[in-house]
Design a protein around this motif. Structure first.
Motif, short mmCIF file in Angstrom:
data_model
loop_
_atom_site.label_atom_id
_atom_site.label_comp_id
_atom_site.label_asym_id
_atom_site.label_seq_id
_atom_site.Cartn_x
_atom_site.Cartn_y
_atom_site.Cartn_z
N GLY A 172 0.81 -1.22 0.00
CA GLY A 172 0.00 0.00 0.00
C GLY A 172 0.84 1.26 0.00
O GLY A 172 0.53 2.23 -0.69
N ASN A 173 1.94 1.27 0.75
CA ASN A 173 2.81 2.45 0.80
C ASN A 173 3.51 2.69 -0.52
O ASN A 173 3.67 3.84 -0.96
CB ASN A 173 3.85 2.27 1.91
CG ASN A 173 3.26 2.42 3.28
OD1 ASN A 173 2.10 2.13 3.50
ND2 ASN A 173 4.05 2.87 4.23
N GLN A 174 3.94 1.63 -1.18
CA GLN A 174 4.61 1.77 -2.49
C GLN A 174 3.63 2.28 -3.54
O GLN A 174 3.99 3.08 -4.41
CB GLN A 174 5.21 0.43 -2.90
CG GLN A 174 6.37 0.00 -2.01
CD GLN A 174 6.73 -1.46 -2.18
OE1 GLN A 174 6.00 -2.24 -2.80
NE2 GLN A 174 7.87 -1.87 -1.62
N THR A 175 2.37 1.85 -3.44
CA THR A 175 1.33 2.35 -4.34
C THR A 175 1.09 3.83 -4.09
O THR A 175 1.01 4.64 -5.03
CB THR A 175 0.01 1.58 -4.12
OG1 THR A 175 0.17 0.25 -4.61
CG2 THR A 175 -1.15 2.24 -4.84
N THR A 176 0.98 4.21 -2.82
CA THR A 176 0.76 5.61 -2.46
C THR A 176 1.88 6.50 -3.00
O THR A 176 1.63 7.59 -3.52
CB THR A 176 0.68 5.75 -0.93
OG1 THR A 176 -0.41 4.98 -0.45
CG2 THR A 176 0.49 7.20 -0.52
N ALA A 177 3.11 6.04 -2.89
CA ALA A 177 4.26 6.80 -3.37
C ALA A 177 4.17 7.01 -4.88
O ALA A 177 4.36 8.13 -5.38
CB ALA A 177 5.55 6.07 -3.02
N MET A 178 3.88 5.94 -5.62
CA MET A 178 3.81 6.04 -7.08
C MET A 178 2.69 6.99 -7.52
O MET A 178 2.89 7.86 -8.37
CB MET A 178 3.59 4.65 -7.69
CG MET A 178 3.37 4.68 -9.20
SD MET A 178 4.77 5.38 -10.12
CE MET A 178 5.81 3.93 -10.26
N VAL A 179 1.51 6.82 -6.94
CA VAL A 179 0.38 7.67 -7.34
C VAL A 179 0.65 9.13 -7.00
O VAL A 179 0.31 10.04 -7.77
CB VAL A 179 -0.92 7.19 -6.67
CG1 VAL A 179 -2.08 8.12 -7.03
CG2 VAL A 179 -1.25 5.77 -7.10
N SER A 180 1.29 9.39 -5.87
CA SER A 180 1.59 10.77 -5.47
C SER A 180 2.56 11.43 -6.45
O SER A 180 2.41 12.62 -6.79
CB SER A 180 2.17 10.79 -4.05
OG SER A 180 1.23 10.33 -3.12
N VAL A 181 3.57 10.68 -6.90
CA VAL A 181 4.51 11.21 -7.88
C VAL A 181 3.80 11.48 -9.21
O VAL A 181 4.00 12.52 -9.85
CB VAL A 181 5.68 10.23 -8.09
CG1 VAL A 181 6.54 10.67 -9.27
CG2 VAL A 181 6.54 10.15 -6.82
#
Length: 570
Positions: A172-181
């Protein structure tokens, strides 16, 4: 049915407050839709850029919301749902909404200047300098707190050995990082389409929403991984650049697009609350009232400090006078953007209270790492069990939304730091660093102030000190009391009704100063018992400094109000 009744009553009362009290304030102050705003008269393509009202509403709401109206009401829920409900509703209408609307109006009538500059016109230059120092201390805490929060939502423990990498089947954290970028890139595209190619807001919004959906789909399949330190450095670099870019490149479009996530999140929660009332998928577990004190503290002042953005927040006044006032195209929209946004945020605070109520036993047992996680879990629980696909999808999307708003508040706060840091070193009549000379010209240079605030904030945020967040709550609410005082003093100077400010102002000052004094006593006791960590010393020094600054500002305010009363009776 309790949860449904709570949200229905909240929506109705907040709407009545907007229509009645909000309109009365606009009439008392003389809101004039025909009067030119600073965004129109002083447009410079960088900070002063008139925005469509729907876009500016998105910017303002996203910036003031952040994670505050989620974290605060959830933490305060240990007092029971009724105290939190009452403070969100009453505080939103008569405290927070008043401060936000008043600050925005005062800034628009003062060339889009900050609260500090407004204080200078009504209370003097010394008061302005003291306020600016106080506000910068608060903004350092804002940057430190949100850097810590955002890095925490991007970083996964398994990423400790990863320098940089794209990850399939992401956490979930890696997904959040990608979407935020991807969100950042999408905002730049939106800004170029609307400001350089002349695309209208409606079609550009459709493009933006499609882009949001694609970003989420990509992020759910391909994540982004880095070490926590690397994320902090990248976040610091991003907010530095974002604070210096013209608002149409990043700030306006990013916050506007982010607001759709927040609206969607609230809409999803409302659907869940309604369906749960009739299907019984989850049970609202919070008692009405649990007592006057608990492990968090006594109801006064703890409740009023902890709820924070769900009812009243000093950070809002900095945003209203720092960025929003420079983008307001029509003064007639000030009520909708300033007052309306605060009431929507109060509604979000109530939704957060209901969300944690669905998983309250687990929350009290410490099963969630943060209030944001409890929020996402509570709403997801309304739609399905923890093992269902529906639960997992909603949980991931809500966690993403919370992190996006934390980043939004972070880059807005950094831009505010730039404005206020430069103001500290300018003399009377100097409008920018270009007018200053010598060392003052260097210190007032935008990159210098931004760099200083970002470096200090990121260092503190990187230390993950829990003391920072605790101190931020009291400092933020104390700032609200001072902002209420500043707007009241300005209104009195220009001959407009300011009586509605005195009760909220006195209450916020008493609550926050009491909280800070209690903190100081507690830290002194720890030091005396030789059991204090260095973070306790840090909190003691900062709390004492803010109390001293606030008391001096209050004395200045009392003297200003006294002069105004003598002038009226003369």
């Amino acid at each position: 049915m309790t949860a449904l009744l709570i949200i229905l009553v909240a929506i109705v009362v907040l709407f009545i407050g907007y229509v009645t009290y909000g309109s009365w304030l606009a009439k008392q102050w003389g809101i004039d839709p025909k009067r030119k705003t600073p965004a129109v008269e002083m447009e410079d393509g960088v900070d002063y850029v008139a925005a469509p009202s729907v876009v500016l509403l998105g910017h303002h709401y996203s910036s003031i919301a952040g994670a505050g109206p989620i974290n605060g009401p959830i933490q305060a829920s240990v007092f029971g749902w009724l105290p939190v409900f009452l403070w969100c509703v009453i505080g939103g209408i008569f405290f927070g909404g008043l401060q936000d609307f008043g600050s925005l109006f005062a800034s628009v009538r003062n060339e889009g200047k900050s609260v500090g500059e407004i204080i200078k016109t009504s209370m003097g230059r010394r008061a302005q300098k003291l306020f600016t120092i106080f506000a910068l201390l608060v903004l350092i805490l804002v940057i430190a707190s949100f850097v810590n929060v955002v890095a925490g939502t991007f970083y996964t423990a398994s990423d400790a050995a990863v320098t940089f990498g794209f990850v399939l089947n992401p956490t979930g954290n890696q997904t959040t990082a990608m979407v935020s970028v991807l969100f950042i890139l999408l905002a730049i595209i939106y800004g170029i389409l609307t400001n350089r190619f002349g695309m209208k807001t409606a079609p550009a919004t459709v493009v933006g929403i499609v882009g949001i959906i694609l970003s989420v789909v990509i992020g759910l399949n391909v994540g982004l991984a880095m070490t926590r330190v690397a994320w902090i450095v990248l976040i610091g670099a991003y907010i530095t650049v974002a604070s210096l870019l013209p608002v149409w490149v990043m700030l306006q479009p990013r916050d506007y697009l982010s607001s759709f996530l927040l609206y969607g999140m609230m809409g999803l929660a409302l659907i869940g609350i309604v369906s749960t009332a009739f299907t019984g998928n989850a049970t609202f577990e919070i008692p009405m009232f649990t007592g006057w004190s608990n492990s968090l503290g006594t109801l006064f002042p703890t409740l009023f400090i902890t709820v924070a953005c769900g009812a009243c927040s000093g950070f809002h006044s900095l945003i209203a006078t720092g960025t929003t006032s420079k983008q307001l195209a029509n003064e007639g929209d000030a009520k909708k953007i300033g007052y309306g946004s605060m009431l929507i945020e109060s509604a979000l605070g109530i939704i957060s209270l209901i969300a944690v109520g669905m998983v309250y036993t687990k929350y009290l047992n410490g099963e969630f790492g943060s209030p944001a996680v409890a929020f996402a879990s509570g709403i997801a629980t309304m739609f399905g069990t923890e093992t269902s696909t529906v639960y997992a999808t909603i949980y991931a999307l809500l966690t993403l939304a919370v992190s996006v708003f934390a980043l939004t508040s972070l880059d807005t706060g950094t831009r505010l730091s730039r404005f206020m840091f430069s103001e500290m070193f300018l003399k009377e009549g100097e409008k920018s660093y270009k007018d200053a000379t010598g060392v003052r010209k260097i210190l007032a240079y935008p990159l210098v102030g931004t760099g200083f605030m970002v470096i200090v904030g990121c260092i503190l945020g990187g230390l993950s000190l829990s003391q920072i967040w605790g101190l931020f709550g009291a400092a933020n609410q104390l700032l609200a009391g001072i902002a209420l005082m500043a707007v009241a003093a300005w209104l009195g100077n220009v001959g407009k009704n300011n009586k509605m400010f005195f009760i909220p102002m006195i209450f916020m000052l008493c609550a926050t100063l009491t909280s800070l004094v209690l903190t100081i006593r507690k830290k002194i006791a720890l030091i005396g018992a030789a059991s204090a960590a260095w973070g306790d010393y840090f909190q003691l020094i900062l709390a004492a400094a803010m109390v001293v600054l606030a008391v001096i500002l209050v004395v200045e305010g009392v003297q200003t109000f006294s002069r105004q009363m003598k002038k009226k009776t003369a």
